[in-house]
Scaffold this active site. Structure first.
Site, PDB file in Angstrom:
ATOM      1  N   GLY A 104      21.336  70.099 -18.106  1.00 28.57           N
ATOM      2  CA  GLY A 104      20.815  68.736 -17.736  1.00 28.57           C
ATOM      3  C   GLY A 104      19.695  69.214 -16.852  1.00 28.57           C
ATOM      4  N   LYS A 105      18.855  68.239 -16.253  1.00 22.15           N
ATOM      5  CA  LYS A 105      18.007  68.241 -15.167  1.00 22.15           C
ATOM      6  C   LYS A 105      17.575  66.906 -14.736  1.00 22.15           C
ATOM      7  CE  LYS A 105      16.194  71.895 -13.779  1.00 22.15           C
ATOM      8  NZ  LYS A 105      16.391  72.777 -12.767  1.00 22.15           N
TER       9      LYS A 105
END
Ligand code: GLU
Length: 411
Positions: A104-105
């Protein structure tokens, strides 16, 4: 535009490997885009009483191997495409390092230097307010990234506790020590980079005292890399920040620069300690043994790849070399270690912090560094072995190992 290319580049890198691995179409479809991308407004009241709206993102690329994991960056160039690209890189990074996490980011479009501490706190809390149902210790676990740190994680997790009514300390990593933060987490990415530098030196028989290094970027990652590399005896002859850098033929004194930066906020003010000021462009083109890219993405492209004189490159930023440039560097026999391997120290330490926060069992800094070294060395060996066996570069080898693992777990 740049960021769109960044995502397309990451996608292309994945598609090339997917073809080599003969992945089924449905698996390619799933992995070539994030599973979910959240875009949202974060309104805050500024210090002068006016309302200002910021824009935030969280990209959840894939969770086949475990909860989404990855940082949140505060930067004026953040965009949907950038977080999409970076979340995909996190999936490969966690897989390569055998962590029980997906990728994720997140990010906010903001220049944090223009905000007061109070405004920064509101923005950090606002980020969590907007998406907290999508976060959690077994759902999606944010951490620091560019321009974010333990203080910001503290505001975020505090907001998370308030909104959920649950004190789940493992919901964020990179926290201060009093919130089950991990000793050594802050230095971990830079430290991990030096573990890779030492592996490189062993492999190619480099003598530290005779090995010159230039480092682009002197934030958390670049400065810690410089610190630990110097402690190992390497000669750092140039470092730079966003606007410019400093150079000293017979080696900079990193501890002095760190102390000066702490005092003045800028490395270039410490003028008495170096020979001359240099631009980032000049730094990238220096005749050094090792070039360390610890700033941002796309800094080596086809426009400057022919001018790079370093023999080895360590990618400490995410995506600092474009695929076109990589082809050119390879032809010119410049050996580079890919981001998902060399900058994985941060997320590996985050994994230790996640365990520590769940088990409420404090790790000593020595243990963090020993375990970090073991994990990174093992991954380096696996990637290097495959690259020799298949006569491919380290990026391809690391992608084959990581994408294959993710694809198998989807199956
Ligand atoms: N932001 C770091 C990275 O790009 C660390 C992520 C984390 O610890 O979750 O790898």
């Amino acid at each position: 535009m740049e960021n769109q290319n960044f995502f397309l580049n990451c996608q292309k890198q994945f598609l090339d490997i997917a073809n080599k691995l003969n992945l089924k179409t449905e698996i390619i479809e799933e992995l070539k885009e994030p599973q979910r991308i959240i875009k949202f407004q974060i309104p805050i009241k500024t210090d002068n009483g006016k309302k200002k709206v910021f824009f935030g993102f969280r990209s959840q690329h894939n969770n086949a191997l475990g909860p989404y994991k990855g940082g949140i960056r505060f930067h004026q160039n953040v965009s949907e495409d950038e977080v999409k690209a970076l979340s995909m890189l996190m999936t490969w990074k966690c897989s390569l390092l055998n962590l029980p996490f997906g990728g994720g980011k997140g990010g906010i479009i903001v220049n944090p230097k223009e905000l007061s501490k109070k405004e920064l706190e509101k923005l950090s809390r606002g980020y969590v307010k907007a998406i907290f149902p999508f976060l959690g210790e077994n759902i999606d676990i944010p951490a620091p990234d560019v321009n974010t740190n333990a203080q910001i994680m503290e505001w975020m997790i505090d907001e998370y506790f308030k909104l959920t009514g649950k004190k789940s300390f493992a919901a964020f990593t990179g926290k201060p020590l009093n919130l089950w933060g991990l000793e050594g987490r802050e230095e971990a990415t830079g430290y991990g980079g030096v573990v890779i530098l030492k592996k490189l030196a062993n492999t190619f028989k480099l003598n530290p005292q005779k090995t010159t290094i230039a480092i682009q970027g002197f934030g958390n990652v670049g400065s810690n890399f410089a610190y630990f590399a110097q402690k190992e005896g390497y000669k750092i002859i140039a470092v730079s920040e966003v606007d410019n850098g400093i150079f000293k033929e017979d080696g900079l004194n990193i501890e002095e620069i760190l102390e000066c930066k702490k005092r003045t906020g800028k490395i270039s003010i410490c003028i008495k300690n170096f020979d001359k000021e240099i631009t980032n462009k000049q730094l990238l083109e220096l005749n050094v043994d090792v070039l360390v890219l610890a700033a941002v993405e796309n800094v080596i492209s086809k426009n400057n790849a022919e001018k790079i004189k370093a023999k080895y490159i360590i990618e400490m930023a995410n995506g600092p070399i474009t695929p076109d440039a990589e082809g050119i560097l390879e032809k010119r026999k410049i050996f580079s270690v890919p981001d998902i391997l060399s900058n994985s120290g941060g997320v590996v330490a985050s994994y230790f912090e996640w365990i520590q926060s769940k088990e409420k069992n404090r790790w000593k800094k020595e243990k963090t560094f020993v375990e970090l070294s073991k994990k990174l060395s093992k991954s380096f060996d696996e990637v290097f072995f495959l690259s020799k066996k298949k006569k491919i570069n380290l990026r391809e080898a690391s992608y084959i190992l990581s994408v294959d693992k993710v694809a198998k777990s989807i199956k």
